[in-house]
Design a protein around this motif. Sequence first.
Motif, mmCIF file in Angstrom:
data_model
loop_
_atom_site.group_PDB
_atom_site.id
_atom_site.type_symbol
_atom_site.label_atom_id
_atom_site.label_comp_id
_atom_site.label_asym_id
_atom_site.label_seq_id
_atom_site.Cartn_x
_atom_site.Cartn_y
_atom_site.Cartn_z
ATOM 1 N N GLU A 123 0.831 -1.195 0.000
ATOM 2 C CA GLU A 123 0.000 0.000 0.000
ATOM 3 C C GLU A 123 0.862 1.240 0.000
ATOM 4 O OE1 GLU A 123 -2.947 0.399 3.022
ATOM 5 O OE2 GLU A 123 -3.735 -1.582 2.605
ATOM 6 N N PRO B 148 -10.915 -3.409 -6.552
ATOM 7 C CA PRO B 148 -10.598 -2.103 -5.962
ATOM 8 C C PRO B 148 -10.691 -1.008 -7.025
ATOM 9 C CG PRO B 148 -8.964 -3.738 -5.321
ATOM 10 C CD PRO B 148 -9.837 -4.370 -6.373
ATOM 11 N N GLY C 237 -8.824 1.542 -7.376
ATOM 12 C CA GLY C 237 -7.514 1.951 -7.873
ATOM 13 C C GLY C 237 -7.345 3.459 -7.923
ATOM 14 N N TYR D 259 -15.759 -0.493 1.238
ATOM 15 C CA TYR D 259 -14.544 -0.639 0.420
ATOM 16 C C TYR D 259 -13.611 -1.690 1.011
ATOM 17 C CZ TYR D 259 -15.452 3.022 -2.926
ATOM 18 O OH TYR D 259 -15.976 3.761 -3.957
ATOM 19 N N TRP D 260 -13.526 -1.735 2.301
ATOM 20 C CA TRP D 260 -12.628 -2.679 2.962
ATOM 21 C C TRP D 260 -13.106 -4.122 2.777
ATOM 22 C CZ3 TRP D 260 -12.642 -4.557 8.474
ATOM 23 C CH2 TRP D 260 -11.413 -5.150 8.815
ATOM 24 N N LYS E 276 -14.598 -4.469 -1.650
ATOM 25 C CA LYS E 276 -13.587 -4.225 -2.675
ATOM 26 C C LYS E 276 -12.164 -4.567 -2.233
ATOM 27 C CE LYS E 276 -15.948 -0.714 -5.381
ATOM 28 N NZ LYS E 276 -15.729 -1.232 -6.719
ATOM 29 N N LYS E 277 -12.026 -4.989 -0.968
ATOM 30 C CA LYS E 277 -10.701 -5.332 -0.417
ATOM 31 C C LYS E 277 -9.727 -4.161 -0.612
ATOM 32 C CE LYS E 277 -11.992 -9.632 0.306
ATOM 33 N NZ LYS E 277 -13.187 -9.631 1.085
ATOM 34 N N GLU E 278 -10.229 -2.971 -0.350
ATOM 35 C CA GLU E 278 -9.451 -1.747 -0.541
ATOM 36 C C GLU E 278 -9.426 -0.972 0.770
ATOM 37 O OE1 GLU E 278 -9.256 1.848 -3.820
ATOM 38 O OE2 GLU E 278 -11.003 0.562 -3.772
ATOM 39 N N ASN E 279 -8.234 -0.734 1.289
ATOM 40 C CA ASN E 279 -8.092 -0.002 2.533
ATOM 41 C C ASN E 279 -7.986 1.487 2.223
ATOM 42 O OD1 ASN E 279 -7.487 1.026 5.010
ATOM 43 N ND2 ASN E 279 -5.690 -0.236 5.365
#
Length: 177
Positions: free
Chosen positions: A4, A90, A92, A169-170, A173-176
């Motif tokens: 990240e 994600p 992006g 999102y977490w 979308k597995k997005e932190n």
Amino acid sequence: MYTEKQVWDPLTRVWHILLILTVVGGWLIGEFRTFSIMQWHFYCGYATGGLVLFRIIRGFSGPTEIRFSSLLHSPHNILRYAATLTNKQPSGTPGHNPLGSLFILLIVAALAGQVVTGLFSKDDALFFSGPLASFVSESTVLSVTSLHNLNSTVILVLVGVHVTAILFYWVWKKENL
């Protein structure tokens, strides 16, 4: 291996934590106010006002990711991005995505409105008034106080949406963020 990249600079992170503390503290004290702690509601409001003013200044002069120019998106781009929310990938998007950008503008405006209305508000039950309440008519004070109370609910909803979006999102979308 995925690593990240930190998008937000340390000053922005500290600002965000302080804003959380002053907004939550101000809301809790305002909601469960007593005569002995009401002055702390004012202190939280002043601190929130200072933080919002700082954010507005940084919106014109801060890092690219937090400048207002990077938060402005066309309605078409916002809707196009919103249509991708159900995708599990994600986004992006470094920084705020078009929908998040709109949210940031809303929350900054709501917080600024809360601070300004607080300066003119009055709590008859506890005999407290904002520092500028004596400069306007009683009917204006009553109207602004109603707006201040209503806007506190709007801010709670916005905070709830913000936290929900972060969790979405977490988890989805597995997005932190």
